[in-house]
Write an enzyme that holds these catalytic residues in place. Sequence first.
Site, PDB file in Angstrom:
ATOM      1  N   LYS A 112      15.989 -17.537  16.665  1.00  0.00           N
ATOM      2  CA  LYS A 112      16.702 -16.397  16.080  1.00  0.00           C
ATOM      3  C   LYS A 112      16.584 -15.150  16.952  1.00  0.00           C
ATOM      4  CE  LYS A 112      17.030 -18.218  11.556  1.00  0.00           C
ATOM      5  NZ  LYS A 112      16.510 -18.392  10.233  1.00  0.00           N
ATOM      6  N   LYS A 197      21.350 -27.679  13.745  1.00  0.00           N
ATOM      7  CA  LYS A 197      21.263 -27.719  12.280  1.00  0.00           C
ATOM      8  C   LYS A 197      22.459 -27.009  11.650  1.00  0.00           C
ATOM      9  CE  LYS A 197      18.883 -24.723   9.986  1.00  0.00           C
ATOM     10  NZ  LYS A 197      17.930 -23.852   9.296  1.00  0.00           N
ATOM     11  N   LYS A 200      23.370 -21.548   7.585  1.00  0.00           N
ATOM     12  CA  LYS A 200      24.354 -20.698   6.924  1.00  0.00           C
ATOM     13  C   LYS A 200      24.702 -19.445   7.710  1.00  0.00           C
ATOM     14  CE  LYS A 200      21.042 -19.731   3.573  1.00  0.00           C
ATOM     15  NZ  LYS A 200      19.901 -19.294   4.393  1.00  0.00           N
TER      16      LYS A 200
END
Length: 344
Positions: A112, A197, A200
């Site tokens: 991230k 993955k 969202k």
Amino acid sequence: MTRVFSGIKPTGHLTLGNYLGAMRQWAAVDQHRADALFCVVDLHALTVHHDPARVRRLSRQAATLLLASGLDPALCTLFVQSHVDEHARLSYLLECVATDGEMRRMIQYKEKAAREQRRGGSVRLSLLTYPVLMAADILAYGTDEVPVGHDQTQHVELARDLAVRFNQRYGHTFVVPRATNPSVAARVMNLQDPLSKMGKSDDTGPGIVYLLDEPDVARKKVMRAVTDSGRDVVYDRESRPGVANLLEILAACSGGNPEALAGVYESYGDLKRDAAEAVVEVLRPVRERHGELCADPGYVEGVLREGAERARGMARPTVDAAYRAIGLLPAGSDTGAPVLNAVR
Ligand code: AQP
């Protein structure tokens, strides 16, 4: 009774990955067999660039979708993290037990942080420390089990390590939790990039099935999934990640296991068609119930209010005990003087 805790972060619209990897198990199994708490972990959504109004909207939507997916407030405790101060109170104590090196090893932090930098943004300190907050979420409730998808296993391991370390240094205070994963679909992959993955907050919309996608939209996304070179349908995550992902999704939605299902199909087209229909059918009741719940926002608010009250009552004794154990002076006149006199 086993205590179960898990959470979901309002960083985007919830996905099929969230549902198959976590929510479905919470509703179908965990709330019936355990003393279960489920939480919209909104503080975690502040660790990356965010729009305040969107976080509020997504928090309400996540809670509504959790109810729509079958969580029953008569069976479990559903609440919003920021409504219970104990999470942040305990997080600081655990930061005093965790190490900088431990935090920098977290895979989600690395991924991230790199994504934020690619987008030209700065990396928030909270992105580095949020696994400690997650450990606090878990440890505050004396949690035995944390049902999560595979991506969260490393964070639950950290919570274990911190519990053990704290207990060794300051006396037994925390239950040492363990992660549990569903047997299939513990890591649903992006349909357009089966090596990543299905997350969202990713940018690749066509590869992500959202729980609130219209049936036609969800169907098209599955039909357009990237498959692999080769023609025969085999279940091999290494060499055929796209097909393996579809087989896992189909198995999770319609029962069976991916290896056995591979033997049933002769073409990718048939597999995609059945997987698409299975996804549409699994999501249909969730969408319908979500629609009904949206017509009654007062009900959802009431559930969250009562859930937070119950959660506060459960967390406070453990967090207070941690404050005492680590050496903080309790507030209140009855305890102050003798403690001060006893210390040399
Ligand atoms: N693709 C997935 N497959 C299986 N399980 C998944 N989960 C998430 N994605 C998948 C599980 O859903 C629960 C809630 O996840 P989260 O909202 O706390 O965040 P996350 O794990 O970081 O998932 P996202 O959707 O990828 O969010 P962003 O993009 O914001 O980071 C967890 O149990 C998780 O394992």
